[in-house]
Write a protein that holds these residues in place. Structure first.
Motif, mmCIF file in Angstrom:
data_model
loop_
_atom_site.group_PDB
_atom_site.id
_atom_site.type_symbol
_atom_site.label_atom_id
_atom_site.label_comp_id
_atom_site.label_asym_id
_atom_site.label_seq_id
_atom_site.Cartn_x
_atom_site.Cartn_y
_atom_site.Cartn_z
ATOM 1 N N LEU A 58 36.829 32.501 46.766
ATOM 2 C CA LEU A 58 36.632 31.201 46.117
ATOM 3 C C LEU A 58 35.312 31.147 45.358
ATOM 4 N N SER A 59 34.267 31.749 45.922
ATOM 5 C CA SER A 59 32.982 31.774 45.216
ATOM 6 C C SER A 59 33.078 32.572 43.925
ATOM 7 N N ALA A 60 33.793 33.708 43.976
ATOM 8 C CA ALA A 60 33.956 34.515 42.768
ATOM 9 C C ALA A 60 34.779 33.774 41.716
ATOM 10 N N LEU A 61 35.801 33.014 42.147
ATOM 11 C CA LEU A 61 36.611 32.261 41.188
ATOM 12 C C LEU A 61 35.811 31.156 40.517
ATOM 13 N N GLU A 62 34.884 30.545 41.248
ATOM 14 C CA GLU A 62 34.046 29.511 40.639
ATOM 15 C C GLU A 62 33.164 30.084 39.540
ATOM 16 N N THR A 63 32.648 31.295 39.761
ATOM 17 C CA THR A 63 31.834 31.915 38.717
ATOM 18 C C THR A 63 32.664 32.311 37.499
ATOM 19 N N MET A 64 33.982 32.468 37.667
ATOM 20 C CA MET A 64 34.865 32.810 36.551
ATOM 21 C C MET A 64 35.435 31.580 35.847
ATOM 22 N N ASP A 65 34.910 30.389 36.175
ATOM 23 C CA ASP A 65 35.358 29.144 35.562
ATOM 24 C C ASP A 65 36.856 28.919 35.804
ATOM 25 N N ARG A 81 46.766 33.129 34.388
ATOM 26 C CA ARG A 81 45.567 33.930 34.620
ATOM 27 C C ARG A 81 45.609 34.699 35.933
ATOM 28 N N ARG A 82 46.715 34.642 36.635
ATOM 29 C CA ARG A 82 46.755 35.256 37.966
ATOM 30 C C ARG A 82 46.512 36.757 37.917
ATOM 31 N N ASP A 83 47.218 37.472 37.061
ATOM 32 C CA ASP A 83 47.092 38.932 37.027
ATOM 33 C C ASP A 83 45.698 39.364 36.600
ATOM 34 N N SER A 84 45.148 38.722 35.600
ATOM 35 C CA SER A 84 43.800 39.095 35.156
ATOM 36 C C SER A 84 42.760 38.792 36.226
ATOM 37 N N LEU A 85 42.954 37.698 36.968
ATOM 38 C CA LEU A 85 42.015 37.380 38.045
ATOM 39 C C LEU A 85 42.091 38.398 39.171
ATOM 40 N N ARG A 86 43.283 38.876 39.477
ATOM 41 C CA ARG A 86 43.390 39.903 40.515
ATOM 42 C C ARG A 86 42.655 41.173 40.111
ATOM 43 N N ALA A 88 40.102 41.338 38.022
ATOM 44 C CA ALA A 88 38.668 41.065 38.035
ATOM 45 C C ALA A 88 38.126 41.036 39.470
ATOM 46 N N LEU A 89 38.861 40.451 40.390
ATOM 47 C CA LEU A 89 38.410 40.432 41.784
ATOM 48 C C LEU A 89 38.421 41.826 42.396
ATOM 49 N N ALA A 90 39.425 42.632 42.047
ATOM 50 C CA ALA A 90 39.463 44.002 42.558
ATOM 51 C C ALA A 90 38.276 44.814 42.043
ATOM 52 N N ARG A 91 37.840 44.545 40.819
ATOM 53 C CA ARG A 91 36.678 45.246 40.282
ATOM 54 C C ARG A 91 35.419 44.915 41.088
ATOM 55 N N GLN A 92 35.368 43.729 41.687
ATOM 56 C CA GLN A 92 34.238 43.337 42.511
ATOM 57 C C GLN A 92 34.422 43.704 43.986
ATOM 58 N N GLY A 93 35.532 44.372 44.286
ATOM 59 C CA GLY A 93 35.790 44.753 45.674
ATOM 60 C C GLY A 93 36.296 43.620 46.539
ATOM 61 N N LEU A 94 36.944 42.646 45.940
ATOM 62 C CA LEU A 94 37.467 41.503 46.672
ATOM 63 C C LEU A 94 38.996 41.491 46.600
ATOM 64 N N PRO A 95 39.663 40.979 47.630
ATOM 65 C CA PRO A 95 39.082 40.490 48.883
ATOM 66 C C PRO A 95 38.794 41.628 49.854
ATOM 67 N N GLN A 96 37.799 41.439 50.681
ATOM 68 C CA GLN A 96 37.446 42.431 51.689
ATOM 69 C C GLN A 96 38.253 42.152 52.949
ATOM 70 N N GLN A 97 39.158 43.078 53.258
ATOM 71 C CA GLN A 97 40.009 42.922 54.421
ATOM 72 C C GLN A 97 39.362 43.578 55.628
ATOM 73 N N GLY A 98 39.346 42.867 56.754
ATOM 74 C CA GLY A 98 38.860 43.453 57.987
ATOM 75 C C GLY A 98 37.356 43.673 57.966
ATOM 76 N N GLN A 99 36.939 44.729 58.670
ATOM 77 C CA GLN A 99 35.522 45.017 58.808
ATOM 78 C C GLN A 99 34.983 45.690 57.548
ATOM 79 N N PRO A 100 33.674 45.562 57.298
ATOM 80 C CA PRO A 100 33.082 46.285 56.162
ATOM 81 C C PRO A 100 33.083 47.778 56.420
ATOM 82 N N GLY A 101 33.152 48.554 55.355
ATOM 83 C CA GLY A 101 33.229 50.004 55.473
ATOM 84 C C GLY A 101 31.908 50.685 55.165
#
Length: 506
Positions: A58-65, A81-86, A88-101
């Motif tokens: 949600l924080s990343a989506l707010e920065t993307m207007d 905009r769903r596909d383009s947002l996915r 863009a979020l994947a480029r930022q490593g989001l969403p992070q599932q489970g524990q950090p690696g």
């Protein structure tokens, strides 16, 4: 415009209030409909995330207007905009599932990090990477991995092996035994010096799937009665439906599993049979040769006696010895019986009767056909009468449910309406609202005011009120207005007469 203004001036206060309310309500309805029409259609972006991962998205989506919409644990964004947002979020490593690696290691400071801190961060990163890999398994909703590595010591005589455990939450159903085995080997191969038997796999809903310390995971997997029963039922249904048709066979398999473990040692001696253990052969030969005896006799003293010369003697001896050793025939056997063997099989197969033609009553299947089906079932499950297996095959009519009528798919205009039903409603609903307001609200109000003015004009006008030739084309409402402004007394008298006539008519 002048006519509307004159109508408005002639309307009573209550009718003016009704008309204003109708206009305000129309504006509100139009605003709501236009808001719905201009609002973009929302599409599913992500769902089932934990609180921290959802917050990061949600924080990343707010920065993307982007104005997202949260529905429970699901996040919705504009469909266009769903596909383009996915991406863009994947480029930022989001969403992070489970524990950090392994990104945990990037945050370490080489000058302020001790060896203990690095080891703790390294194993946390290892746990996170393994959890992410387990999440890639189909049907896995969440995964958590814990690794326990004993601290090494130079004074320890024996180093304890590391252990691990994994807790899996499935989106539906229970964790399959084969999947649990794959997860066990995946974790064991990713950690040095770890045995697969030291990894425990747990289902968060159904409990222990693979307990640590199991001798042979393959035996445990094969000994799982639920999985084996499911496989047998699926195989039998596929086999029977090839004969009786899809949906005309129901099969239930129950397995009694032997959970005991047994080790048998056996030694067999056969005194009737001999086995040569060895053979030894000795060969000896001896030979001797030499002159005769040299004893002094009378003949040896004579000049020409026989004792003047000696005699030759030869001797030889040959000896062969053979020794053969025999032993009794002996057989040593050692057999270990592991748990998981099938002790007894129970199979129940229900076959639907043959449906009658043209709505006739179904016909039971013949005994010969049922016997053929029974032979197929016994062969498929490995029937053993000595073991006490039971196979039951019956033919009975199935209960027929009333079919639910579903509209057939059609092309053309119907398909277009199904795909654009929301757009059509956004156009039709405002049109219906406008028509209703115009026919049942505005039209009665206007027609009543105009008819009232016309009736006043028709009651009669004073003869002394002259009408010029150029005023003949004026409307009764305009004449009534001029009358009321020029002579108020006559106007009041005329209204009283009109009201009296109206009451008498009523």
């Amino acid at each position: 415009m002048f006519k509307l203004a004159s109508v408005w001036n002639e309307m009573s206060l209550s009718r003016k209030a009704i008309l204003v309310g109708v206009l305000v309500a129309t504006l509100i309805v139009f605003s709501a409909v236009m808001n719905m029409a201009t609002k973009p259609r929302m599409a599913f972006l992500y769902g089932g995330l934990d609180a921290s991962a959802s917050g990061d998205v949600l924080s990343a989506l707010e920065t993307m207007d982007v104005d997202p919409e949260v529905r429970g644990d699901a996040i919705y964004v504009p469909e266009n905009r769903r596909d383009s947002l996915r991406m863009a979020l994947a480029r930022q490593g989001l969403p992070q599932q489970g524990q950090p690696g392994f990104e945990l290691l990037d945050e370490l400071n080489g000058f302020a990090t001790t060896s203990e801190m690095f080891d703790a961060a390294y194993w946390r990163a290892k746990e996170g990477e393994l959890a992410r890999t387990l999440l890639a398994t189909p049907g896995v909703k969440s995964a958590r991995v814990h690794i326990a590595v004993p601290k090494s010591s130079s004074f320890a005589r024996r180093r304890r092996p590391p252990t691990a455990s994994a807790t899996i939450t499935m989106s539906r159903g229970r964790l399959d035994m084969q999947q649990a085995m794959a997860m066990r080997y995946l974790i064991a191969l990713a950690i040095p010096d770890m045995d697969a038997e030291q990894v425990g796999i747990f289902d968060s809903i159904n409990g222990v799937i693979l307990k640590p310390g199991a001798g042979d995971p393959i035996v445990d997997a094969e000994g799982d009665s639920l999985d084996r029963e499911t496989r047998l039922e699926a195989n039998l249904i596929n086999l029977l439906e090839a004969r009786v048709g899809p949906g005309n066979a129901r099969v239930t398999v129950s397995l009694d599993i032997d959970r005991e473990r047994e080790t048998v040692s056996e030694r067999i001696l056969d005194p009737e049979s001999r086995v040569m253990m060895g053979r030894e052969t000795t060969d000896m030969q001896q030979s001797e040769s030499g002159s005769g005896s040299n004893a002094v006799t009378v003949a040896s003293n004579l000049p020409e006696g026989d004792g003047a010369g000696g005699t030759q003697s030869n001797s030889s001896r040959s000896e062969t010895n053979e020794t053969t050793r025999f032993d009794i025939s002996e057989v040593n056997r050692q057999r270990e019986k592991m748990p998981g063997a099938i002790a007894r099989v129970h199979v129940a197969a229900l076959i639907n009767d043959v449906p009658g033609a043209d709505g006739a009553e179904p016909t039971p299947r013949t005994e010969a056909e049922l016997q053929s089906i029974r032979d197929l079932v016994t062969a498929a499950v490995g029937f053993d009468e000595a073991r006490g297996d039971i196979v039951t095959v019956k033919s009975m009519p199935f209960h027929e449910y009333e079919p639910v009528e579903t509209p057939e798919e059609s092309g053309g205009i119907m398909l277009w309406l199904q795909q654009n039903v929301m757009s059509v409603l956004q156009i039709v609903i405002p049109a219906i609202v406008v028509i209703i307001l115009g026919m049942f609200v505005l039209k009665p109000v206007l027609t009543q005011d105009i008819s009232g003015a016309t009736a006043i004009a028709e009651v009669g006008m004073p003869e002394d009120i002259g009408v010029e030739a150029g005023m003949i084309s004026r409307t009764p409402l305009e004449e009534l207005r001029d009358l009321s402004t020029s002579d108020k007394e006559k106007t009041a008298t005329l209204l009283k007469e009109w009201l009296g006539e109206t009451e008498r008519a009523a």
